[in-house]
Design an enzyme around this catalytic site. Structure first.
Site, PDB file in Angstrom:
ATOM      1  N   GLY A   9      -0.957   2.463   2.662  1.00 31.54           N
ATOM      2  CA  GLY A   9       0.010   1.370   2.465  1.00 31.54           C
ATOM      3  C   GLY A   9       1.381   1.945   2.161  1.00 31.54           C
ATOM      4  O   GLY A   9       2.203   1.293   1.528  1.00 31.54           O
ATOM      5  N   MET A  14       4.504  -1.593  -2.667  1.00 27.93           N
ATOM      6  CA  MET A  14       3.913  -0.733  -3.699  1.00 27.93           C
ATOM      7  C   MET A  14       3.791   0.703  -3.204  1.00 27.93           C
ATOM      8  O   MET A  14       4.062   1.654  -3.937  1.00 27.93           O
ATOM      9  CB  MET A  14       2.529  -1.268  -4.102  1.00 27.93           C
ATOM     10  CG  MET A  14       2.563  -2.471  -5.019  1.00 27.93           C
ATOM     11  SD  MET A  14       3.335  -2.102  -6.606  1.00 27.93           S
ATOM     12  CE  MET A  14       2.090  -1.073  -7.355  1.00 27.93           C
ATOM     13  N   ASN A 126      -4.525  -4.127 -12.389  1.00 25.36           N
ATOM     14  CA  ASN A 126      -3.144  -4.040 -12.870  1.00 25.36           C
ATOM     15  C   ASN A 126      -2.941  -2.701 -13.566  1.00 25.36           C
ATOM     16  O   ASN A 126      -3.660  -2.368 -14.515  1.00 25.36           O
ATOM     17  CB  ASN A 126      -2.849  -5.194 -13.845  1.00 25.36           C
ATOM     18  CG  ASN A 126      -1.361  -5.425 -13.978  1.00 25.36           C
ATOM     19  OD1 ASN A 126      -0.594  -4.479 -14.140  1.00 25.36           O
ATOM     20  ND2 ASN A 126      -0.944  -6.676 -13.887  1.00 25.36           N
ATOM     21  N   HIS A 154       3.345 -14.918  -8.938  1.00 23.30           N
ATOM     22  CA  HIS A 154       3.606 -13.774  -8.053  1.00 23.30           C
ATOM     23  C   HIS A 154       4.546 -14.200  -6.925  1.00 23.30           C
ATOM     24  O   HIS A 154       4.763 -15.391  -6.713  1.00 23.30           O
ATOM     25  CB  HIS A 154       2.293 -13.230  -7.466  1.00 23.30           C
ATOM     26  CG  HIS A 154       1.497 -12.411  -8.436  1.00 23.30           C
ATOM     27  ND1 HIS A 154       0.665 -12.974  -9.383  1.00 23.30           N
ATOM     28  CD2 HIS A 154       1.424 -11.068  -8.621  1.00 23.30           C
ATOM     29  CE1 HIS A 154       0.122 -12.014 -10.105  1.00 23.30           C
ATOM     30  NE2 HIS A 154       0.556 -10.832  -9.668  1.00 23.30           N
ATOM     31  N   LYS A 158       2.142 -12.879  -1.646  1.00 25.49           N
ATOM     32  CA  LYS A 158       0.829 -12.437  -2.135  1.00 25.49           C
ATOM     33  C   LYS A 158      -0.266 -13.226  -1.430  1.00 25.49           C
ATOM     34  O   LYS A 158      -0.194 -14.459  -1.337  1.00 25.49           O
ATOM     35  CB  LYS A 158       0.738 -12.613  -3.653  1.00 25.49           C
ATOM     36  CG  LYS A 158      -0.575 -12.079  -4.216  1.00 25.49           C
ATOM     37  CD  LYS A 158      -0.536 -11.924  -5.709  1.00 25.49           C
ATOM     38  CE  LYS A 158      -1.861 -11.440  -6.279  1.00 25.49           C
ATOM     39  NZ  LYS A 158      -2.238 -10.116  -5.773  1.00 25.49           N
ATOM     40  N   THR A 165      -5.415  -9.559 -11.532  1.00 21.48           N
ATOM     41  CA  THR A 165      -5.193  -9.504 -12.983  1.00 21.48           C
ATOM     42  C   THR A 165      -5.765 -10.748 -13.658  1.00 21.48           C
ATOM     43  O   THR A 165      -6.410 -10.659 -14.709  1.00 21.48           O
ATOM     44  CB  THR A 165      -3.678  -9.419 -13.284  1.00 21.48           C
ATOM     45  OG1 THR A 165      -3.163  -8.304 -12.572  1.00 21.48           O
ATOM     46  CG2 THR A 165      -3.404  -9.257 -14.766  1.00 21.48           C
TER      47      THR A 165
HETATM   48  P1  NAP Z   1       2.710  -4.952   1.140  1.00 16.98           P
HETATM   49  O1  NAP Z   1       4.168  -4.760   0.870  1.00 16.98           O
HETATM   50  O2  NAP Z   1       2.296  -5.994   2.152  1.00 16.98           O
HETATM   51  O3  NAP Z   1       2.111  -3.513   1.550  1.00 16.98           O
HETATM   52  C1  NAP Z   1       0.849  -3.342   2.103  1.00 16.98           C
HETATM   53  C2  NAP Z   1       0.995  -2.337   3.225  1.00 16.98           C
HETATM   54  O4  NAP Z   1      -0.317  -2.018   3.699  1.00 16.98           O
HETATM   55  C3  NAP Z   1       1.774  -2.921   4.422  1.00 16.98           C
HETATM   56  O5  NAP Z   1       2.652  -1.957   4.940  1.00 16.98           O
HETATM   57  C4  NAP Z   1       0.652  -3.249   5.397  1.00 16.98           C
HETATM   58  O6  NAP Z   1       1.094  -3.264   6.732  1.00 16.98           O
HETATM   59  C5  NAP Z   1      -0.287  -2.097   5.120  1.00 16.98           C
HETATM   60  N1  NAP Z   1      -1.622  -2.276   5.672  1.00 16.98           N
HETATM   61  C6  NAP Z   1      -2.252  -3.408   6.073  1.00 16.98           C
HETATM   62  N2  NAP Z   1      -3.466  -3.126   6.581  1.00 16.98           N
HETATM   63  C7  NAP Z   1      -3.598  -1.778   6.510  1.00 16.98           C
HETATM   64  C8  NAP Z   1      -4.613  -0.870   6.922  1.00 16.98           C
HETATM   65  N3  NAP Z   1      -5.739  -1.299   7.507  1.00 16.98           N
HETATM   66  N4  NAP Z   1      -4.436   0.456   6.690  1.00 16.98           N
HETATM   67  C9  NAP Z   1      -3.288   0.908   6.117  1.00 16.98           C
HETATM   68  N5  NAP Z   1      -2.282   0.096   5.742  1.00 16.98           N
HETATM   69  C10 NAP Z   1      -2.431  -1.219   5.944  1.00 16.98           C
HETATM   70  O7  NAP Z   1       1.928  -5.326  -0.206  1.00 16.98           O
HETATM   71  P2  NAP Z   1       2.234  -4.821  -1.699  1.00 16.98           P
HETATM   72  O8  NAP Z   1       3.085  -5.811  -2.386  1.00 16.98           O
HETATM   73  O9  NAP Z   1       2.628  -3.392  -1.647  1.00 16.98           O
HETATM   74  O10 NAP Z   1       0.776  -4.978  -2.348  1.00 16.98           O
HETATM   75  C11 NAP Z   1      -0.328  -4.259  -1.828  1.00 16.98           C
HETATM   76  C12 NAP Z   1      -1.581  -4.570  -2.659  1.00 16.98           C
HETATM   77  O11 NAP Z   1      -1.391  -4.084  -3.990  1.00 16.98           O
HETATM   78  C13 NAP Z   1      -1.921  -6.068  -2.803  1.00 16.98           C
HETATM   79  O12 NAP Z   1      -3.318  -6.221  -2.752  1.00 16.98           O
HETATM   80  C14 NAP Z   1      -1.412  -6.403  -4.202  1.00 16.98           C
HETATM   81  O13 NAP Z   1      -2.104  -7.497  -4.777  1.00 16.98           O
HETATM   82  C15 NAP Z   1      -1.737  -5.116  -4.906  1.00 16.98           C
HETATM   83  N6  NAP Z   1      -0.998  -4.839  -6.151  1.00 16.98           N
HETATM   84  C16 NAP Z   1      -1.702  -4.304  -7.162  1.00 16.98           C
HETATM   85  C17 NAP Z   1      -1.070  -3.918  -8.335  1.00 16.98           C
HETATM   86  C18 NAP Z   1      -1.876  -3.255  -9.426  1.00 16.98           C
HETATM   87  O14 NAP Z   1      -1.314  -2.931 -10.487  1.00 16.98           O
HETATM   88  N7  NAP Z   1      -3.173  -3.020  -9.205  1.00 16.98           N
HETATM   89  C19 NAP Z   1       0.305  -4.124  -8.486  1.00 16.98           C
HETATM   90  C20 NAP Z   1       1.018  -4.700  -7.422  1.00 16.98           C
HETATM   91  C21 NAP Z   1       0.354  -5.043  -6.239  1.00 16.98           C
HETATM   92  P3  NAP Z   1       1.426  -4.719   7.413  1.00 16.98           P
HETATM   93  O15 NAP Z   1       2.493  -5.347   6.544  1.00 16.98           O
HETATM   94  O16 NAP Z   1       1.898  -4.380   8.790  1.00 16.98           O
HETATM   95  O17 NAP Z   1       0.152  -5.509   7.380  1.00 16.98           O
END
Ligand code: NAP
Length: 267
Positions: A9, A14, A126, A154, A158, A165
């Site tokens: 990703g 993130m 989180n 959020h 999302k 969380t």
């Molecule tokens: P984002 O900006 O959409 O980034 C996700 C990236 O992954 C995008 O570039 C997406 O490409 C890519 N992706 C999709 N399918 C994939 C695959 N099969 N293989 C590799 N990459 C792929 O989302 P984000 O805001 O960074 O959030 C990502 C995740 O983290 C979400 O599930 C969010 O809930 C979670 N999160 C967790 C925390 C924590 O503390 N645990 C904190 C913040 C966010 P495309 O856009 O082209 O699909």
């Protein structure tokens, strides 16, 4: 010796923040980048830290092999994170999973694979310390104030709801919760379906999705003549980075799947 970290990703919001954080940590080296977007582009350039010589690839297995990664940090989508983690565990690479919304049966399977391969695996809904404290405080409060509702906020993009969380907070609340006390109407009338939010064993959960939010949550406790609000706000994605970097450093010392940052902290 520096720990080699690949990021899945890496073109996402993130993922770019993780590339920046790993790049700035003297104990870690960024060694690989996976995404379905921005293929071939330099992960460092995308992250704003200049060229690091790591091109974005769309094949988890070959990227992990070529990069000789120790750890794979995953912030992709629920549909992708499981396959990425399976590929990593099979190669002896430790996953650090931040992606939320993974089905429970896949989490169970990752736990099994992690033990089978003797390769540590870590997942946290989180990575912000403040959010972990909010969950622990909510468990404590639920012992004395069992009437509680959760509201999470959020950004509009999302995908999953309630947030990871919120789901984890519900586990904590149910763990700590005493018997309920409030007398409620026998029948509620909803002028709009879902107006009272989702129901988790009597705890209502409300998911707000609006531009401008990063990750926020309130746990509202109600009692006789009093309310208690526990609120956490991540106003910037850097709030998750200390937790992510800590997990990168500790995950290889685990021999199974561990869920929740509280297990890596001395609280
Ligand atoms: P984002 O900006 O959409 O980034 C996700 C990236 O992954 C995008 O570039 C997406 O490409 C890519 N992706 C999709 N399918 C994939 C695959 N099969 N293989 C590799 N990459 C792929 O989302 P984000 O805001 O960074 O959030 C990502 C995740 O983290 C979400 O599930 C969010 O809930 C979670 N999160 C967790 C925390 C924590 O503390 N645990 C904190 C913040 C966010 P495309 O856009 O082209 O699909």
């Amino acid at each position: 010796m520096s720990i080699r970290v690949a990021v899945a990703g890496a073109a996402g919001r993130m993922g770019r923040t993780v590339v920046r954080a790993v790049h700035g940590d003297p104990d870690l080296t960024i060694c690989g980048a996976l995404d379905v977007a921005c293929l071939g582009e330099d992960a460092g350039t995308l992250a704003g830290v200049g060229v690091v010589g790591i091109a974005i690839s769309d094949s988890a297995s070959s990227m992990l092999e070529d990069s000789r990664a120790d750890v794979l940090v995953d912030f992709t989508r629920a549909s992708a994170a499981y396959q990425n983690a399976v590929a990593a565990l099979k190669l002896g690479v430790s996953p650090v999973i931040g992606t939320t919304g993974m089905p429970a049966e896949q989490v169970v399977e990752l736990a099994r694979l992690s033990e089978e391969h003797g390769t540590g695996c870590f997942m946290a809904p989180n990575f912000a310390i403040g959010a972990v404290l909010m969950m622990l405080f909510a468990r404590q409060a639920a012992r004395y104030m069992p009437e509680v509702e959760v509201i999470e906020f959020h950004g509009e993009q999302k995908i999953d709801a309630p947030s990871g969380t919120a789901m984890r907070t519900l586990d904590f609340i149910h763990e700590g919760r005493a018997a309920r006390t409030a007398v409620r109407p026998e029948r509620e009338e909803f002028k709009l379906p879902g107006a009272r939010g989702g129901d988790s064993d009597g705890v209502r959960v409300h998911s707000v999705r609006l531009p401008g939010y990063v990750a926020h949550q309130e746990c509202l406790f109600g009692g006789l003549g009093q309310t208690l609000t526990i609120r956490h706000d991540s106003t910037d994605r850097v709030s998750f980075m200390p937790g992510v970097l800590l997990a990168c450093k500790q995950v290889r010392g685990l021999k199974r799947l561990v869920v929740g940052l509280e297990h890596l902290l001395e609280l």
